[in-house]
Each structure stands twice: as structure tokens, then as C-alpha cells.
Design a protein around this motif. Structure first.
Motif, PDB file in Angstrom:
ATOM      1  N   LYS A   1      15.602  55.983 -13.103  1.00 25.08           N
ATOM      2  CA  LYS A   1      16.226  55.524 -14.347  1.00 25.08           C
ATOM      3  C   LYS A   1      15.512  56.035 -15.599  1.00 25.08           C
ATOM      4  O   LYS A   1      16.146  56.433 -16.574  1.00 25.08           O
ATOM      5  N   ASN A   2      14.192  56.032 -15.576  1.00 29.47           N
ATOM      6  CA  ASN A   2      13.415  56.291 -16.799  1.00 29.47           C
ATOM      7  C   ASN A   2      12.779  57.675 -16.896  1.00 29.47           C
ATOM      8  O   ASN A   2      12.480  58.133 -18.000  1.00 29.47           O
ATOM      9  N   LEU A   3      12.540  58.325 -15.769  1.00 23.61           N
ATOM     10  CA  LEU A   3      11.758  59.562 -15.789  1.00 23.61           C
ATOM     11  C   LEU A   3      12.511  60.789 -15.282  1.00 23.61           C
ATOM     12  O   LEU A   3      12.042  61.911 -15.451  1.00 23.61           O
ATOM     13  N   ILE A   4      13.663  60.571 -14.652  1.00 24.08           N
ATOM     14  CA  ILE A   4      14.456  61.689 -14.135  1.00 24.08           C
ATOM     15  C   ILE A   4      15.563  62.042 -15.125  1.00 24.08           C
ATOM     16  O   ILE A   4      16.245  61.162 -15.640  1.00 24.08           O
ATOM     17  N   THR A   5      15.725  63.338 -15.372  1.00 22.83           N
ATOM     18  CA  THR A   5      16.897  63.822 -16.099  1.00 22.83           C
ATOM     19  C   THR A   5      17.534  64.928 -15.263  1.00 22.83           C
ATOM     20  O   THR A   5      16.842  65.610 -14.487  1.00 22.83           O
ATOM     21  N   VAL A   6      18.853  65.075 -15.390  1.00 24.16           N
ATOM     22  CA  VAL A   6      19.579  66.096 -14.625  1.00 24.16           C
ATOM     23  C   VAL A   6      20.282  67.033 -15.598  1.00 24.16           C
ATOM     24  O   VAL A   6      21.047  66.598 -16.452  1.00 24.16           O
ATOM     25  N   ASP A   7      20.006  68.330 -15.463  1.00 22.73           N
ATOM     26  CA  ASP A   7      20.643  69.333 -16.316  1.00 22.73           C
ATOM     27  C   ASP A   7      22.117  69.499 -15.940  1.00 22.73           C
ATOM     28  O   ASP A   7      22.544  69.063 -14.868  1.00 22.73           O
TER      29      ASP A   7
ATOM     30  N   VAL B   1      17.306  68.989 -11.287  1.00 21.42           N
ATOM     31  CA  VAL B   1      16.673  67.690 -11.529  1.00 21.42           C
ATOM     32  C   VAL B   1      15.277  67.895 -12.120  1.00 21.42           C
ATOM     33  O   VAL B   1      14.510  68.739 -11.637  1.00 21.42           O
ATOM     34  N   ASN B   2      14.955  67.124 -13.153  1.00 16.84           N
ATOM     35  CA  ASN B   2      13.634  67.199 -13.789  1.00 16.84           C
ATOM     36  C   ASN B   2      12.917  65.861 -13.676  1.00 16.84           C
ATOM     37  O   ASN B   2      13.535  64.801 -13.802  1.00 16.84           O
TER      38      ASN B   2
END
Length: 421
Positions: A357-363, A368-369
Motif C-alpha cells: 500500500k505505502n511503498l510499492i508503485t506500478v508504472d 513494479v517499484n
């Protein structure tokens, strides 16, 4: 005059016509790109589980496995091995050849035909450099190449010669005399245990297993804070370092990732320690006290852990990705293996969902970052790292550090085993 006017007209027409052509061409190029994207799909399919999504993202970011953790040239270093541990398990689970090839290319690139390990220097006695030996143990088991056996024997020689404290704990590096760092338990002990299981017999094996358990016993004795149950980053037996307390020899703070390394070391060593070894029950008791301590400093809202574990409200502290992923992995694996009661799964799950929820971002392309990773932290050296609170919170923060993506892949695999996502 007419000639000049005609030239001007031609020039104006050319400019206007070119501009119109360029303007009208842009949407066509854009549409082509959109069509290609629609035909090929995402770089990383979003319908896969998180373990594979993160591994494929790492493979996209770092097309050669030696590049993992932002290596600019092939170098024998430890972070790659954590991601490749996840790749080994995902290859076993899925049979996807690209995962195996990614692991195999690491050995191909880093180990010469005569068994020489690229950039490795035995005489430095740097315990960090044992960790990637786990990749070679895997590749030797699969491929039986002589070069891997020779390289493994060299790494085992390092263990034999590794300098020790007076009571027998391994120094972290030859240049850090009498210093025991929590990091070193992960860097050295799973490899030592795995090598022993594969190659040692009888009395030699028994001595090695006893030595491995002693390393954990010594850490519990010398680095544990009895009040909180947390462990300090490091201990200097000589008490000579500027960062070391003059009475205890301990460094001044509880660094998240240092404890993360220690937790992973315990659950991974148990994979290779014989079931009947008397130290096994002790190690499991250490995992429980470790887990109890980190649960107390887990953020109640986010489920995450801070860079400096026991000072969440101090200026500059932040919820840090690598430690959070390591703690989640340690606890969920310990629950799955039966080392911890099922009740601990709640805390592991809260941490795992907190990371997503807080640390993953998806381009947009599905890559996945993992964000807010502490890039590196240590003690001593040049420039001097003093282990102060200010030191830890001011170290570089970056995304997609293998010391975070690797444990995230491993934690995801553990959750996916029984579908307790």
C-alpha cells in the motif's frame, strides 16, 4: 521584385506545409505506439502474483543479473544473491526458463573456467562476499561444472581463515578488527550451513554446525538489549572504535536493516541445520524473541518499520522498505515452517500489506517499484560513519535496491505458498 516575392511565397508555403505535416504526423506516431503497446501487452503482466511481478521488474531494470543493485560492471558482491534466491524458488515453482537463465548468467559472468571469482579477494576476509556463494551452490547442484566447485572451495577457505574475536565470533572484515556486525550473520551463516550440508561429513560437519550455532549464541550474548529485545547494529570487542560504547563496546542505535539481516539469517540457516541438532531449539527461541521485539516497534497504522527502529517520532526518521520486507519475510517464513505460532501471521500480513500500500508503485507498463530503500549504511571506514541517529537517517534513500526487492520477492513467495495474501 516579382522573383523575390515568389521566393517568399515558396518559403512561407514550405514552412506552413512542413508544420502541418509535422502536426498531423504526431497523432499517427502516437497511435502506432499505442497499437504496439496494445499488441505486446505490459512489460510485466499485472495478472501475475507479486513475487513474479517484482522479479520480472528487476529483470527488466537489470537485463544482466550482475547488474542487480545498480552494479556498473561485473563485480562479486552480495545483493544479487538475494534476488537470485527468489529466482531459484520461482523457477522451481513455474519452470520458466528465463528465470533459470538469469541465475545461470551470474555464474557464467562472475566465475572463470579455472574457478577464479571476478573481483573477489580472499585476503580481504570480507564476510559480505560469502553470500553470493549461495548462487554457486545452486548452480553446481544443477550443472556440476568444475569451475563452480573450485570457486566454492575458495569461499570455504575464507571461512577457515576468517579472523575471529577472542571468544570465536567472525570479524565482519579484516579491516574491521574485533567487530561483529548483525549483517555478517546473514552474509556468512546460510552459506556456511548450506556448504556444510552439501560437502561435509561426520565430525567435520558436526564441528561446522556447532560453529554456526555459536555465532548466533555469541550475538545474543553480546548485541542484545535485554530491555527492548532489539539488537544493536554492531559490537566491538576491543572497545576501541569511536562508535563503540566504552563500557559495552556496542554501537549506539538499533538500525532496521541490521536486524532484518539477522532475522533472515536465522530462518535461512534452519533450512540446512540437521533436525536433531541441539542448537536448533535455541535458534527457534531466538526467532521468537526477535519477532516479539520487532512487533513492539511495528507502526500500528501502516504496519511498517522505521529506519531507526525505536525512534519513530524523531526528526528525519522514515518508514524504510528493506527492513520492513526482511521482517515480513522472517516472520511469515517462520510461521510457515512452524517456528512461530500462527498468531504471528497477523503481524507479518499487516507488514506485507503495508509495503504494497505505502511503498510499492506500478508504472504504466506494469513494472513494479519498491520505494524508500536505504541504499547503504555501515560503521567506521572513510568518511567515518559514527552510528549516530543523524547518520542513519541521512544516508541515501533510493528505489529498487536489491536489499529490499529480494526480501520482498521471498516474502511474497512465502505468502503465496498457502495463499494467505
Amino acid at each position: 521584385m516579382k522573383f523575390i516575392n515568389d521566393k517568399i511565397k515558396i518559403l512561407v508555403f514550405t514552412i506552413l506545409h512542413t508544420g502541418i505535416m509535422q502536426t498531423s504526423a504526431q497523432p499517427a506516431i502516437h497511435n502506432k505506439a499505442e497499437t504496439a503497446k496494445a499488441q505486446s501487452g505490459n512489460v510485466v503482466p499485472i495478472n501475475l502474483k507479486w513475487s513474479e511481478r517484482m522479479l520480472l521488474s528487476e529483470m527488466h531494470r537489470f537485463p544482466e543479473s550482475w547488474m542487480l543493485d545498480f552494479s556498473k560492471s561485473p563485480k562479486w558482491t552480495y545483493p544479487s544473491a538475494i534476488v537470485l534466491d527468489g529466482a531459484e524458488q520461482l523457477y522451481a515453482k513455474t519452470g520458466k526458463k528465463e528465470y533459470y537463465d538469469y541465475i545461470s548468467s551470474f555464474g557464467d559472468k562472475l566465475v572463470s573456467e579455472d574457478g577464479t571469482i571476478l573481483t573477489y579477494e580472499l585476503e580481504k576476509y570480507n564476510i559480505d562476499l560469502l553470500n553470493s556463494g549461495n548462487v554457486l551452490l545452486y548452480l553446481y547442484e544443477k550443472e556440476k561444472k568444475e569451475k563452480y566447485l573450485k570457486a566454492l572451495q575458495t569461499l570455504r577457505l575464507q571461512i577457515t581463515g576468517q579472523p575471529r574475536t577472542n571468544e570465536g565470533s567472525f570479524w565482519h572484515k579484516k579491516i574491521y578488527p574485533y567487530q561483529v556486525w548483525l549483517d555478517g550473520l546473514y552474509m556468512g551463516m546460510p552459506f556456511y550451513a548450506h556448504y556444510t550440508k552439501d560437502f561435509s561429513k561426520g565430525n567435520d560437519a558436526a564441528k561446522a554446525y556447532d560453529d554456526i550455532i555459536f555465532q548466533f549464541d555469541s550475538v545474543q550474548k553480546n548485541l542484545l538489549d535485554k530491555k527492548t529485545g532489539l539488537l544493536y547494529h554492531a559490537w566491538d570487542e576491543s572497545k576501541k572504535e569511536a562508535w563503540a560504547d566504552k563500557e559495552s563496546g556496542l554501537s549506539p542505535n538499533f538500525w532496521g536493516r541490521a536486524m532484518g539481516w539477522y532475522g533472515m539469517a536465522m530462518v535461512d540457516v534452519l533450512d540446512y541445520l540437521p533436525q536433531n541438532h541441539p542448537g536448533r531449539a535455541r535458534l527457534i527461541s531466538y526467532i521468537k524473541s526477535f519477532s516479539d521485539a520487532i512487533i513492539k516497534v511495528q507502526d500500528k497504522n501502516s504496519g511498517l518499520w522505521y529506519q531507526v527502529l525505536d525512534k519513530p517520532l524523531e526528526n528525519g526518521n522514515y518508514e524504510e522498505a528493506t527492513a520492513s520486507a526482511m521482517f515480513v519475510y522472517t516472520m511469515i517464513k517462520a510461521v510457515n515452517k512452524g517456528y512461530l505460532p500462527q498468531s504471528y501471521k497477523v503481524y507479518a500480513k499487516k507488514g506485507y500489506h503495508g509495503i504494497i500500500k505505502n511503498l510499492i508503485t506500478v508504472d504504466e507498463n506494469g513494472v513494479v517499484n519498491l520505494n524508500k530503500c536505504c541504499a547503504v549504511a555501515g560503521l567506521g571506514g572513510k568518511p567515518y560513519r559514527d552510528g549516530s541517529y543523524e547518520y542513519y537517517v541521512n544516508e541515501k534513500i533510493r528505489s529498487n535496491d536489491a536489499k529490499g526487492t529480494g526480501p520482498f520477492i521471498l516474502a511474497s513467495i512465502e505468502f503465496e505458498k498457502k495463499d494467505h495474501q
